[in-house]
Design a protein around this motif. Structure first.
Motif, PDB file in Angstrom:
ATOM      1  N   PRO A  37      49.094  -6.929 136.024  1.00 11.47           N
ATOM      2  CA  PRO A  37      49.692  -6.193 137.143  1.00 11.47           C
ATOM      3  C   PRO A  37      48.665  -5.480 138.022  1.00 11.47           C
ATOM      4  CG  PRO A  37      50.984  -5.861 135.159  1.00 11.47           C
ATOM      5  CD  PRO A  37      49.740  -6.611 134.735  1.00 11.47           C
ATOM      6  N   GLN A  49      54.337  -7.261 144.690  1.00  9.03           N
ATOM      7  CA  GLN A  49      55.060  -8.013 143.669  1.00  9.03           C
ATOM      8  C   GLN A  49      54.961  -9.503 143.979  1.00  9.03           C
ATOM      9  OE1 GLN A  49      56.699  -6.603 140.916  1.00  9.03           O
ATOM     10  NE2 GLN A  49      55.718  -4.704 141.616  1.00  9.03           N
ATOM     11  N   ALA A  86      53.723 -11.425 136.042  1.00  4.87           N
ATOM     12  CA  ALA A  86      52.437 -10.854 135.646  1.00  4.87           C
ATOM     13  C   ALA A  86      52.421 -10.647 134.133  1.00  4.87           C
ATOM     14  CB  ALA A  86      52.208  -9.533 136.376  1.00  4.87           C
TER      15      ALA A  86
END
Length: 219
Positions: A37, A49, A86
């Protein structure tokens, strides 16, 4: 009967057929990257995102719209697809030929086994990072649901041989069995291996020998 029920029924029939014949569908995996992330944000911007482009064969996995560039000691490869979602650690999967192009030496590893692996620089639209480890050439493996493992008579961590009949027929040795309720039956090889044996996506391979059990680290 709705479309979802029809699709599930077709998949169940196909799965039963493959289990009885000891055959597995094969997919050739092109170079790609899994990002932690924090690295998503470093490469694409704060709070970013990943955006889904299409679902992959394995449940809850997807190819993202985003791509990055890999920069090695001798070369650069652009438009490397990011896969989602992720995950805990950044992992870059390339072929051995890709390693030659980049001027690096990716070790052949099971996915997740990145300790002491190769370093690589990753360039995104909003930033660039260099990871000290995480570049690998993924070892050939077969994803199986536990029901597949029971039907094939194999356990998680087993090594098998898989015979593939093409005009450049081959027997793949040291194919790792990976079993999880999250998995769908499919063997994964890289493009070097697929091209060498002229294997197309969806080609069937037959498990002809269970060599032994060898539990490797990774996920």
């Amino acid at each position: 009967m709705d479309k979802e029920k029809i699709r599930n029924l077709v998949e169940e029939i196909l799965r039963n057929t493959l289990q009885k014949s000891k055959q597995v569908p094969i997919a050739a995996s092109n170079r790609h990257i899994h990002l932690a992330p924090e690295h998503v944000e470093r490469l694409f911007g704060r709070g970013y995102q990943l955006q889904k482009l299409k679902d992959l064969s394995q449940p809850n996995q997807f190819a993202a719209k985003e791509t990055v560039s890999l920069i090695g000691q001798k070369g650069k490869i652009q438009n490397v697809r990011v896969l989602g979602p992720a995950r805990g650690s950044t992992q870059v999967e390339v072929s051995l030929f890709d390693g030659f192009t980049l001027g690096v030496n990716p070790p052949i590893r099971n996915s997740g086994d990145i300790k002491g692996s190769e370093s690589i620089t990753i360039q995104g639209p909003r930033g660039q990072i260099t990871i000290n480890e995480g570049l690998i050439c993924a070892a050939r493996h077969i994803h199986m649901h536990p029901s597949d493992g029971d039907a094939f008579g194999v356990s998680d961590g087993d090594l098998v041989q898989v015979k593939v009949d093409t005009d450049r027929g081959v027997i793949f040795s040291n194919v790792l069995i990976r079993i999880s309720p999250k998995y769908k039956l499919e063997m994964h090889i890289d493009l070097d291996e697929a091209n060498a044996a002229n294997i197309k996506n969806g080609q069937l391979g037959e498990i002809v020998e269970i060599k032994n059990k060898k539990h490797l680290s990774g996920r």
